[in-house]
Design a protein around this motif. Sequence first.
Motif: not given
Ligand code: ZN
Length: 300
Positions: A18, A69, A73-74, A181, A251
């Motif tokens: 997150g 993705h 947060d990525h 994720d 994560h």
């Molecule tokens: Zn994430």
Amino acid sequence: MSGKPMPDRLVLLGSKGGPALRPGGPWPSSSLLEIGGRTIVVDCGLGVTRGLVDAGISLKALDLIFITHLHSDHLLELGPLVHTAWTAGLATPVNVFGPPGTGHYWRRFCQAMEFDIEIRIVDEGRPDIRELVSISEFAEGHVLDQHGLKVTALRVDHPPVTDCFALRFERGGKSVVFSADTAFFPPLADFAKDADILVHEAMLEEGIERLVARTGNGARLREHLLASHSFAEDAGRIASDAGVKRLVLNHLIPADDAEIGEVDWLAAVRKTWAGDLTIARDGLVVELSGAKAAQGEETA
Ligand SMILES: [Zn+2]
Ligand SMILES: [Zn+2]
């Protein structure tokens, strides 16, 4: 560059799940994989640039970047990372691999920074950053096969995001798999078969309620977490079915709850995984030769 061969290693630069930051807490998702002399960044959550510098990486050596993705947060620091490398003297091409939409992000980032980019080209004689970066949008299956480095992708289960991909990196008989994720997704076990390291996302059931209470949009957040992410027990199940040499829980959700410690993660994941284990922390190094953790490891 020192000229001596670099040991293959994985560095967990940002280990929380997150985008939110809290004082003293860990940072969002990004990892560094050094394998066979290649410098590979996997995900560019906030803090990736600082993490790479702290790991001793020259930003000028930036080479390959993979985005699993487009959740912030990525992704949030992809543009700032490449731009900072450019101002640090990057003169060789950077190849960015990401899901559909990555090119759109990059073009819009360059537009947003147009004033700075144009002025540095003219004033400092820098090469055009837009020509130094190539973006390749990938789908499931083959992603890259170059100088002995093979990368493949598997679409995982991360609703409502449909383009979210686990990644498998193979070189010289070594393999590292990132789950991205995902909710519990059994096909990941085949995808991660016999890998040296599986980096799998993980959340902890007892921490979810406290997190939901703290964050403020309770029911919706809980719903998203349960539909789109894996419990530590699930990560252990995938690792066991895949027969990997080491599982890295990453994560982490929650990642910054004073009531939740390593002992809680252990209690959860040990129900389903008896092998070598690392619980991610920002900056933690996992050596790939023999897949031993360099520090803070938890070994069966
Ligand atoms: Zn994430
Ligand atoms: Zn996500």
